[in-house]
Design a protein around this motif. Structure first.
Motif, PDB file in Angstrom:
ATOM      1  N   TRP A 141       0.843  -1.201   0.000  1.00  0.00           N
ATOM      2  CA  TRP A 141       0.000   0.000   0.000  1.00  0.00           C
ATOM      3  C   TRP A 141       0.877   1.250   0.000  1.00  0.00           C
ATOM      4  CZ3 TRP A 141      -0.534   3.707   3.963  1.00  0.00           C
ATOM      5  CH2 TRP A 141      -1.562   4.645   3.760  1.00  0.00           C
ATOM      6  N   LEU A 142       1.913   1.281   0.849  1.00  0.00           N
ATOM      7  CA  LEU A 142       2.811   2.440   0.875  1.00  0.00           C
ATOM      8  C   LEU A 142       3.480   2.639  -0.479  1.00  0.00           C
ATOM      9  CD1 LEU A 142       4.590   2.144   4.354  1.00  0.00           C
ATOM     10  CD2 LEU A 142       3.056   3.967   3.601  1.00  0.00           C
ATOM     11  N   LEU A 194      11.000  -2.509  -2.313  1.00  0.00           N
ATOM     12  CA  LEU A 194      10.466  -3.632  -1.552  1.00  0.00           C
ATOM     13  C   LEU A 194      11.343  -4.872  -1.774  1.00  0.00           C
ATOM     14  CD1 LEU A 194       6.704  -3.162  -2.517  1.00  0.00           C
ATOM     15  CD2 LEU A 194       7.799  -2.431  -0.401  1.00  0.00           C
ATOM     16  N   PRO A 195      12.559  -4.860  -1.274  1.00  0.00           N
ATOM     17  CA  PRO A 195      13.437  -6.007  -1.520  1.00  0.00           C
ATOM     18  C   PRO A 195      12.928  -7.263  -0.824  1.00  0.00           C
ATOM     19  CG  PRO A 195      14.417  -4.538   0.102  1.00  0.00           C
ATOM     20  CD  PRO A 195      13.179  -3.850  -0.421  1.00  0.00           C
ATOM     21  N   ASP A 196      13.148  -8.405  -1.471  1.00  0.00           N
ATOM     22  CA  ASP A 196      12.834  -9.701  -0.879  1.00  0.00           C
ATOM     23  C   ASP A 196      14.131 -10.290  -0.334  1.00  0.00           C
ATOM     24  OD1 ASP A 196      10.056  -9.947  -1.317  1.00  0.00           O
ATOM     25  OD2 ASP A 196      10.408 -10.449  -3.417  1.00  0.00           O
ATOM     26  N   PHE A 225      -1.312   1.949   6.546  1.00  0.00           N
ATOM     27  CA  PHE A 225      -0.556   2.437   7.693  1.00  0.00           C
ATOM     28  C   PHE A 225      -0.388   3.951   7.521  1.00  0.00           C
ATOM     29  CE2 PHE A 225       3.073   0.667  10.559  1.00  0.00           C
ATOM     30  CZ  PHE A 225       2.798   1.619  11.526  1.00  0.00           C
ATOM     31  N   PRO A 226      -1.487   4.711   7.687  1.00  0.00           N
ATOM     32  CA  PRO A 226      -1.458   6.138   7.391  1.00  0.00           C
ATOM     33  C   PRO A 226      -0.448   6.922   8.241  1.00  0.00           C
ATOM     34  CG  PRO A 226      -3.567   5.508   8.362  1.00  0.00           C
ATOM     35  CD  PRO A 226      -2.817   4.255   8.093  1.00  0.00           C
ATOM     36  N   LEU A 264       6.842   9.234   6.528  1.00  0.00           N
ATOM     37  CA  LEU A 264       7.771   9.031   5.405  1.00  0.00           C
ATOM     38  C   LEU A 264       7.675  10.135   4.361  1.00  0.00           C
ATOM     39  CD1 LEU A 264       7.383   5.187   4.960  1.00  0.00           C
ATOM     40  CD2 LEU A 264       9.301   6.411   6.022  1.00  0.00           C
ATOM     41  N   GLU A 265       6.518  10.794   4.284  1.00  0.00           N
ATOM     42  CA  GLU A 265       6.344  11.874   3.296  1.00  0.00           C
ATOM     43  C   GLU A 265       6.849  13.214   3.805  1.00  0.00           C
ATOM     44  OE1 GLU A 265       2.727  10.471   0.446  1.00  0.00           O
ATOM     45  OE2 GLU A 265       2.155  11.389   2.359  1.00  0.00           O
TER      46      GLU A 265
END
Length: 195
Positions: free
Chosen positions: A42-43, A54-56, A186-187, A193-194
């Motif tokens: 979502w982020l 988004l590393p795995d 996760f607002p 983060l913004e």
């Protein structure tokens, strides 16, 4: 370039026998097999003015610290001077341990640890990620934020005290009813983060 790196959670076992035992004796939760939006993805969709990575990391079902360290050190050269690191659960433990042992040459803008365990013996599956100390993380990040919920069934809320002891300048975000942050959005983290 703004970058946000979101490091997922997982499990780590003290030995292979415990991992196999967990596989044999653990049950599969049908509901967790269904697709459900998770806040990491979502982020990545919601934050448009930064590259959300988004590393795995290797083998999250039986993660090994040394393997994650190798992977992370390959990721570090890709980061610019406006990076934020977010670790969730085991990912937060990884960042705490790694940055304690190997401070970054140049600090990232922000380090966020969401529901990290420290060393509580009642928590299974810490394996090689057990945190012995989180001191010195301020060398690697200009800001440090800790997120934890009082009703977390995975990581005891008392673990937050250990991180606060080691990181007295960290900003702490306490929630009453977020569980282990198993949620689709996760607002509060997005807003941070913004900034």
């Amino acid at each position: 370039m703004k970058q946000i790196v979101l490091i997922h959670g997982g499990s780590s076992f003290d030995n292979y026998e415990r991992y196999l035992n967990s596989l044999k004796n653990g049950s599969i939760n049908y509901e967790r097999l269904l697709w459900a939006q998770k806040w990491r993805e979502w982020l990545a969709q919601e934050i448009v003015d930064a590259d959300v990575l988004l590393p795995d990391f290797p083998n999250k079902q039986n993660a090994q610290y040394e393997e994650w360290k190798i992977y992370f050190e390959k990721l570090l050269p890709l980061l610019g001077d406006d990076a934020q690191l977010v670790g969730y659960s085991l990912g937060a433990m990884f960042l705490a341990r790694y940055l304690h042992e190997s401070p970054l040459d140049s600090p990232v803008r922000r380090l966020v640890l969401v529901s990290p365990c420290y060393d509580d013996e009642s928590v299974e599956d810490l394996g090689s990620f057990r945190v012995m100390s989180a001191t010195g993380l301020e060398k690697s990040a200009r800001e440090i934020h800790l997120f934890h919920s009082k009703d977390d069934p995975v990581v005891p809320f008392t673990e937050l005290d250990k991180f606060q002891r080691d990181l007295p300048t960290a900003t702490v975000h306490i929630f009453e009813d977020r569980n282990h942050f198993f949620q689709p959005t996760f607002p509060e983290l997005k807003e941070l983060l913004e900034k």
